[in-house]
Design an enzyme around this catalytic site. Structure first.
Site, PDB file in Angstrom:
ATOM      1  N   LYS A   1     -18.037  11.530 -35.701  1.00 12.05           N
ATOM      2  CA  LYS A   1     -16.948  10.824 -35.023  1.00 12.05           C
ATOM      3  C   LYS A   1     -15.694  11.662 -35.130  1.00 12.05           C
ATOM      4  CE  LYS A   1     -16.710   6.847 -32.890  1.00 12.05           C
ATOM      5  NZ  LYS A   1     -17.814   6.223 -32.157  1.00 12.05           N
TER       6      LYS A   1
ATOM      7  N   ASP B   1     -14.364   7.650 -26.461  1.00 11.16           N
ATOM      8  CA  ASP B   1     -14.343   6.425 -27.273  1.00 11.16           C
ATOM      9  C   ASP B   1     -13.012   5.750 -26.969  1.00 11.16           C
ATOM     10  OD1 ASP B   1     -14.363   4.658 -29.758  1.00 11.16           O
ATOM     11  OD2 ASP B   1     -16.158   5.816 -30.117  1.00 11.16           O
TER      12      ASP B   1
END
Ligand code: NAD
Length: 428
Positions: free
Chosen positions: A106, A146
């Site tokens: 991430k 995202d």
């Protein structure tokens, strides 16, 4: 497991809980409790007024035993290293449960993208890649969009990476725009994936989809396609969705007891998933309080907006009719609420199984980039259905054989696969 709001502590606690059930070797636990690599870098960006602003960026690679790390990049003002660590950890479990050959990663930048001009955003995206390009790549770590990042930003990042490496490399990043290396089916993937798992769970629970009703929180990408799939594919009835109203600065539930028309509501929603409530009212919809979706007398609840929505307090408002909670959002149910749902025999489709359709089609995007050959929408979605159905069945099997709650069973499947990959590679 109660008591923490730090996402990474929560991710570690969830892992510890299942590691104990699995009697996992403490040394293996030590490896899996923490990300394998963490990058923190500072990104100087020339602003339009020619001043320089420096942004903090992160890329965390939790585990790549099963394949290159995979996970989005968030641009958010409240980003912290612990949020990125938690999300990277959850990506490891999500890719493993979906059985795609990728690990967990991430990224994040502390920034409110709404405060930047388009050219400032482009320079920040290129700056992010300049800081991390040596440590990402189709065989190392593949980012994606995202919260706060878009397909256009992925296009800029892919271009910057390709320039630095000296060759066109679309597979370095997914979620790219169509025509710029993106995959058909990605837009619908998460919402339709939610519906494929609901369909399988209904078979197991002997529920007739055509006679079932659902209430959904949110009306963004996940919710819109979950609503469309629930009505078109399952022939069920969605009685409401909800959204955040930016003018009134509060959420509303938009409902119709005879069933909403998701295509119509999508046509009167903006790109952020906010519905024009006057147009909805004029079309015969009721506009209710933001939390009304939670207490509807329906068979399925689909939280598809935010984390922590079904908690120790709100869970008590859930109707006795509800037989299933399908978690479209990441982390919508707190551990305290889980206990209540367990005691009331509500069937849970846990987030990292239920919403894994997005990362699965992202993986398909990388596969198509590698082949330089692109699938039709139908091909991408039919392959997605196969993967989601297999993922559901392996979690259900584990849940039945171990008499485990579906969330714990999903962790067991995921941890087992990651541990096996680490053993096969001789890491442990
Ligand atoms: P989105 O930004 O497109 O939509 C969010 C929706 O939630 C909007 O309709 C917004 O109005 C609504 N909302 C915000 N606050 C609300 C509130 N307090 N009450 C009711 N509604 C509210 O986001 P999305 O892409 O649909 O993602 C939703 C959730 O699903 C997030 O938890 C995300 O992490 C998760 N998720 C998304 C994907 C994906 O592919 N988009 C994949 C996996 C998980």
């Amino acid at each position: 497991m109660a008591g923490t709001t730090n996402a990474f502590e929560m991710a570690q606690q969830q892992f510890d809980h299942v590691a104990k059930l699995l009697k996992l070797d403490p040394q293996v636990c030590e490896l899996l409790r923490w990300p394998m690599r963490e990058f923190h870098f500072r990104i100087p960006v020339r602003m339009d007024n020619s001043s320089i602003r420096v942004f903090d960026g992160y890329r965390i690679q939790h585990n790549d035993a099963r394949g290159p790390c995979k996970g989005g990049i968030r641009f958010h003002p409240a980003e912290t290293i612990d949020t990125v660590r938690a999300l990277a950890t959850w990506m490891t479990w999500k890719c493993a449960v979906a059985d795609i050959p990728l690990g967990g990663g991430k990224g994040g930048v502390i920034v409110d993208p709404a405060t930047l001009s388009t050219s400032e955003k482009e320079r920040l995206c290129r700056g992010f890649i300049q800081a991390i390009w040596r440590n990402i790549g189709p065989r190392q770590d593949v980012p994606a969009p995202d919260v706060g990042t878009t397909p256009q930003m992925m296009g800029w990042m892919m271009d910057e990476y390709s320039k630095l490496i000296g060759q066109y490399t679309p597979g370095v990043i997914t979620g790219k725009p169509l025509g710029g290396g993106g995959s058909l089916g990605r837009t619908e993937a998460t919402g339709f994936g939610v519906v494929y798992t609901i369909r399988e769970a209904m078979k197991h629970n002997k529920m007739e989809p055509g006679k079932c009703t659902a209430a959904i929180q949110g009306f963004g990408n996940v919710s819109q396609y979950a609503a469309i799939g629930f009505t078109d594919q399952l022939h069920g009835k969605v009685v409401c969705v909800s959204y955040w109203d930016r003018d009134d600065r509060k959420p509303y539930t938009v409902s119709k007891s005879e069933g909403i028309d998701p295509i119509f509501l999508k046509s009167i929603a903006d790109q952020y998933g906010s519905i024009d409530k006057e147009k909805a009212r004029a079309a015969g919809y009721s506009i209710e309080d933001g939390d009304a979706w939670l207490s509807k007398d329906v068979d399925v609840l689909i939280p598809a907006a935010l984390e922590g929505q079904i908690n120790g307090e709100s869970v008590k408002k859930i109707s006795k009719q509800v037989r299933m909670v399908a978690e479209g959002a990441n982390g919508p149910t707190t551990p305290e609420a889980d206990e209540y749902l367990k005691a009331n025999n509500v069937f849970i489709l846990p987030d990292f199984l239920c919403n894994s359709g997005g990362v699965t089609v992202s993986y398909f995007e990388g596969v198509q980039n590698d082949m330089n050959y692109y699938w039709s929408n139908e091909e991408a979605l039919s392959r997605l259905d196969t993967k989601m159905t297999q993922a559901f069945n392996s979690v259900l099997e584990m849940s039945l054989s171990e008499s485990a709650f579906m969330r714990d069973a999903a962790y067991m499947v995921a941890i087992d696969r990651v541990v096996k990959a680490m053993q096969l590679r001789g890491w442990i």
